[in-house]
Design a protein around this motif. Structure first.
Motif, PDB file in Angstrom:
ATOM      1  N   GLU A  78       0.821  -1.212   0.000  1.00 21.65           N
ATOM      2  CA  GLU A  78       0.000   0.000   0.000  1.00 21.65           C
ATOM      3  C   GLU A  78       0.855   1.263   0.000  1.00 21.65           C
ATOM      4  N   GLU A  79       2.170   1.116   0.239  1.00 22.23           N
ATOM      5  CA  GLU A  79       3.011   2.302   0.447  1.00 22.23           C
ATOM      6  C   GLU A  79       3.557   2.844  -0.873  1.00 22.23           C
ATOM      7  N   PRO A  80       3.278   4.136  -1.180  1.00 22.15           N
ATOM      8  CA  PRO A  80       3.818   4.692  -2.417  1.00 22.15           C
ATOM      9  C   PRO A  80       5.339   4.738  -2.353  1.00 22.15           C
ATOM     10  N   PHE A 253      17.961   1.381  17.451  1.00 21.94           N
ATOM     11  CA  PHE A 253      16.809   2.234  17.100  1.00 21.94           C
ATOM     12  C   PHE A 253      16.799   2.506  15.599  1.00 21.94           C
ATOM     13  N   ARG A 254      17.986   2.753  15.049  1.00 21.73           N
ATOM     14  CA  ARG A 254      18.087   2.987  13.606  1.00 21.73           C
ATOM     15  C   ARG A 254      18.003   1.649  12.843  1.00 21.73           C
ATOM     16  N   ALA A 255      18.616   0.595  13.393  1.00 24.01           N
ATOM     17  CA  ALA A 255      18.635  -0.697  12.693  1.00 24.01           C
ATOM     18  C   ALA A 255      17.206  -1.204  12.461  1.00 24.01           C
ATOM     19  N   ALA A 256      16.312  -0.942  13.415  1.00 23.40           N
ATOM     20  CA  ALA A 256      14.919  -1.397  13.264  1.00 23.40           C
ATOM     21  C   ALA A 256      14.288  -0.755  12.032  1.00 23.40           C
ATOM     22  N   THR A 257      14.539   0.534  11.834  1.00 27.75           N
ATOM     23  CA  THR A 257      13.946   1.241  10.688  1.00 27.75           C
ATOM     24  C   THR A 257      14.639   0.849   9.387  1.00 27.75           C
ATOM     25  N   HIS A 258      15.940   0.680   9.482  1.00 21.17           N
ATOM     26  CA  HIS A 258      16.744   0.215   8.340  1.00 21.17           C
ATOM     27  C   HIS A 258      16.168  -1.133   7.858  1.00 21.17           C
ATOM     28  N   ASN A 259      15.929  -2.036   8.789  1.00 21.59           N
ATOM     29  CA  ASN A 259      15.403  -3.365   8.425  1.00 21.59           C
ATOM     30  C   ASN A 259      13.944  -3.292   7.984  1.00 21.59           C
ATOM     31  N   LYS A 260      13.209  -2.329   8.519  1.00 19.79           N
ATOM     32  CA  LYS A 260      11.813  -2.152   8.072  1.00 19.79           C
ATOM     33  C   LYS A 260      11.796  -1.834   6.581  1.00 19.79           C
ATOM     34  N   GLY A 261      12.742  -1.001   6.171  1.00 12.63           N
ATOM     35  CA  GLY A 261      12.830  -0.648   4.746  1.00 12.63           C
ATOM     36  C   GLY A 261      13.120  -1.877   3.892  1.00 12.63           C
ATOM     37  N   ILE A 262      13.979  -2.759   4.389  1.00 18.12           N
ATOM     38  CA  ILE A 262      14.283  -4.008   3.663  1.00 18.12           C
ATOM     39  C   ILE A 262      13.005  -4.840   3.526  1.00 18.12           C
ATOM     40  N   MET A 263      12.261  -4.918   4.624  1.00 18.31           N
ATOM     41  CA  MET A 263      11.056  -5.755   4.621  1.00 18.31           C
ATOM     42  C   MET A 263       9.937  -5.143   3.786  1.00 18.31           C
ATOM     43  N   ASN A 264       9.998  -3.838   3.515  1.00 19.57           N
ATOM     44  CA  ASN A 264       9.036  -3.232   2.580  1.00 19.57           C
ATOM     45  C   ASN A 264       9.053  -4.013   1.276  1.00 19.57           C
ATOM     46  N   GLY A 265      10.261  -4.290   0.793  1.00 17.27           N
ATOM     47  CA  GLY A 265      10.391  -5.000  -0.483  1.00 17.27           C
ATOM     48  C   GLY A 265      10.071  -6.471  -0.338  1.00 17.27           C
ATOM     49  N   ALA A 360      17.845   1.945  -1.851  1.00 19.34           N
ATOM     50  CA  ALA A 360      17.036   3.081  -2.304  1.00 19.34           C
ATOM     51  C   ALA A 360      16.684   3.988  -1.129  1.00 19.34           C
ATOM     52  N   ALA A 361      16.313   3.365  -0.002  1.00 17.71           N
ATOM     53  CA  ALA A 361      15.943   4.172   1.172  1.00 17.71           C
ATOM     54  C   ALA A 361      17.157   4.948   1.677  1.00 17.71           C
ATOM     55  N   LEU A 362      18.306   4.272   1.764  1.00 13.40           N
ATOM     56  CA  LEU A 362      19.501   4.956   2.283  1.00 13.40           C
ATOM     57  C   LEU A 362      19.931   6.085   1.355  1.00 13.40           C
ATOM     58  N   ARG A 363      19.804   5.824   0.060  1.00 11.26           N
ATOM     59  CA  ARG A 363      20.205   6.845  -0.911  1.00 11.26           C
ATOM     60  C   ARG A 363      19.309   8.090  -0.768  1.00 11.26           C
ATOM     61  N   ALA A 364      18.019   7.854  -0.652  1.00  8.73           N
ATOM     62  CA  ALA A 364      17.104   8.994  -0.505  1.00  8.73           C
ATOM     63  C   ALA A 364      17.361   9.720   0.819  1.00  8.73           C
ATOM     64  N   LEU A 365      17.549   8.930   1.887  1.00 10.43           N
ATOM     65  CA  LEU A 365      17.765   9.543   3.201  1.00 10.43           C
ATOM     66  C   LEU A 365      19.072  10.319   3.252  1.00 10.43           C
ATOM     67  N   ALA A 366      20.083   9.773   2.561  1.00  6.62           N
ATOM     68  CA  ALA A 366      21.409  10.399   2.607  1.00  6.62           C
ATOM     69  C   ALA A 366      21.492  11.582   1.646  1.00  6.62           C
ATOM     70  N   GLY A 369      16.364  13.350   1.512  1.00 10.42           N
ATOM     71  CA  GLY A 369      15.389  12.908   2.517  1.00 10.42           C
ATOM     72  C   GLY A 369      14.254  12.202   1.806  1.00 10.42           C
ATOM     73  N   ILE A 370      13.476  11.401   2.522  1.00 12.70           N
ATOM     74  CA  ILE A 370      12.465  10.635   1.792  1.00 12.70           C
ATOM     75  C   ILE A 370      11.145  11.373   1.627  1.00 12.70           C
ATOM     76  N   GLN A 371      10.925  12.400   2.410  1.00 10.85           N
ATOM     77  CA  GLN A 371       9.602  13.031   2.388  1.00 10.85           C
ATOM     78  C   GLN A 371       9.275  13.676   1.046  1.00 10.85           C
TER      79      GLN A 371
HETATM   80  C1  MEV Z   1       9.775   3.635   5.144  1.00 17.34           C
HETATM   81  O1  MEV Z   1       8.729   2.725   4.886  1.00 17.34           O
HETATM   82  C2  MEV Z   1      11.106   2.934   5.179  1.00 17.34           C
HETATM   83  C3  MEV Z   1      12.299   3.781   5.572  1.00 17.34           C
HETATM   84  O2  MEV Z   1      12.047   4.420   6.825  1.00 17.34           O
HETATM   85  C4  MEV Z   1      13.477   2.871   5.660  1.00 17.34           C
HETATM   86  C5  MEV Z   1      14.730   3.529   6.225  1.00 17.34           C
HETATM   87  O3  MEV Z   1      14.627   4.490   6.994  1.00 17.34           O
HETATM   88  O4  MEV Z   1      15.824   3.010   5.917  1.00 17.34           O
HETATM   89  C6  MEV Z   1      12.516   4.908   4.573  1.00 17.34           C
END
Ligand code: MEV
Length: 381
Positions: A78-80, A253-265, A360-366, A369-371
């Motif tokens: 569901e996530e754009p 704290f960051r690793a959880a979000t980093h891995n969330k991005g992996i699991m998006n795919g 892709a997430a790291l590239r956008a964040l670095a 930003g992703i917003q």
């Molecule tokens: C958002 O669904 C996923 C990210 O937060 C992953 C990340 O921060 O690496 C952009």
């Protein structure tokens, strides 16, 4: 209006009951009354108390080259921006040959918990029984599933572990099964239940749980790619991505979000192919903390020519047959679109998707930003 025998009602009756209970207009309730390629009578058997359908978008990520084969990747999410991001990374990876994914053994673990072990003698008796009879027990289990044996699968080992809860000893058996192209939950759960029945009269203690472990450490997928420095946006972005990775490496704290991005795919491919994404999530996060510290599931290094090398490693218990996968026409279609011939191939490709998504997430964040990108895509709806 009561909900008694709700499960026995038809889909339409259930909708009417909920509608009147919650005073929802019929037009709204009818959102669930959507016709699809799964007819209502089949839908009603998939889970309990069905009211209707809940659609999600089915998209295709492009540019994936894994082990020298081109793939189109079905993703249900569901996530754009997830599909676009994965495609973009895959395109960058292609410059240096795409993703290389290693071989994966479809070995799953079934656990049997033995409790109420009252003495050292009882503990030794269980150990001795398992060691002495291991081959016979494996043979007995393999006879239960001739089809799996025909396809070179079957039980490979029975391992024995000990854990304690305060002063209480549990002996844990691990039944290691090659489940071939299945995800394996049904095969494993049947095997451990049969083994438990066989063991019960032979050993002291009380057999309690008999169930698959989702920490599939013997079914680990690995994928690697070189991401071109110029296509990433230059030296500075490469450095920023590496710093972002070091952040995740040293901060749960960051690793959880980093891995969330992996699991998006990974989850998006799992849903598209009828695989159990909750099992994958459980396995991934348990694996991420297996060392005692919660770590990122990807690693990044600098290539001698300044490019970025990315690697991913995580357990992927995904199948191409069995359960929902064989029954859901959408899952079957996804496998056809991917042109996937085995569970191993599916896991190799899915690992590459996880790596692409993370990059892709790291590239956008670095960078910006992703917003910015996210919001542009959000605005379309
Ligand atoms: C958002 O669904 C996923 C990210 O937060 C992953 C990340 O921060 O690496 C952009």
């Amino acid at each position: 209006m009561s909900l008694s025998k709700f499960y026995k009602k038809s889909i339409k009756e259930r909708r009417l009951i909920i509608q009147s209970l919650k005073d929802i207009p019929l037009s709204e309730m009818n959102l669930l009354n959507h016709e699809s390629y799964i007819p209502n009578d089949k839908l009603d058997l998939m889970i309990e108390n069905v009211l209707g359908y809940y659609p999600l978008p089915f998209g295709i990520a492009t540019h994936f080259n894994v082990n020298k084969k081109e793939y189109l990747i079905p993703m249900v999410i569901e996530e754009p921006s997830v599909v676009a991001a994965a495609s973009k990374s895959a395109k960058i990876a292609k410059i240096h040959g795409g993703f290389s994914s290693g071989p994966i053994q479809p070995l799953m673990i079934g656990q049997i918990q033995i409790c109420n072990i009252d003495s050292k003698e009882e503990r030794n008796e269980i150990f001795e029984y398992i060691h002495k009879n291991k081959d016979n027990l494996i043979c007995f289990l393999n006879k239960q599933d001739p089809v799996l044996i025909e396809h070179n699968g079957g039980v490979k080992d029975i391992q024995i572990r000990e854990i304690t809860n305060n002063d209480q000893l549990f002996i844990i058996l691990h039944v290691i099964v090659d489940v071939r192209d299945a995800m394996g939950a049904n095969i494993i759960n049947t095997m451990v239940e049969r083994l438990a029945d066989k063991l019960r009269p032979e050993i002291p203690g009380r057999i309690n749980l008999r169930i698959i472990s989702n920490l599939a450490i013997h079914r680990v997928a690995k994928s690697r790619a070189i991401f071109d420095k110029d296509a990433l946006g230059g030296k500075e972005i490469v450095k920023n991505i590496l710093d972002a990775y070091f952040f995740a490496l040293n901060d749960p704290f960051r690793a959880a979000t980093h891995n969330k991005g992996i699991m998006n795919g990974i989850d998006a491919v799992a849903i598209a192919t009828g695989n159990d994404f909750r099992a994958l999530e459980a396995g991934a996060h348990a694996f991420a903390s297996f060392s005692g510290q919660y770590l990122p599931l990807t690693r990044y290094f600098l290539h001698p020519e300044g490019h970025l090398i990315g690697e991913i490693e995580l357990p992927l218990a995904m199948g191409t047959i069995g359960g929902m996968i064989s029954k859901h026409p959408g899952a079957q279609l996804s496998l056809k679109i991917m042109d996937i011939n085995s569970a191993e191939e599916l896991c190799q490709v899915t690992a590459a998707v996880g790596l692409a998504q993370n990059l892709a997430a790291l590239r956008a964040l670095a960078d910006e930003g992703i917003q910015k990108g996210h919001m542009k895509l959000h605005k379309r709806i």
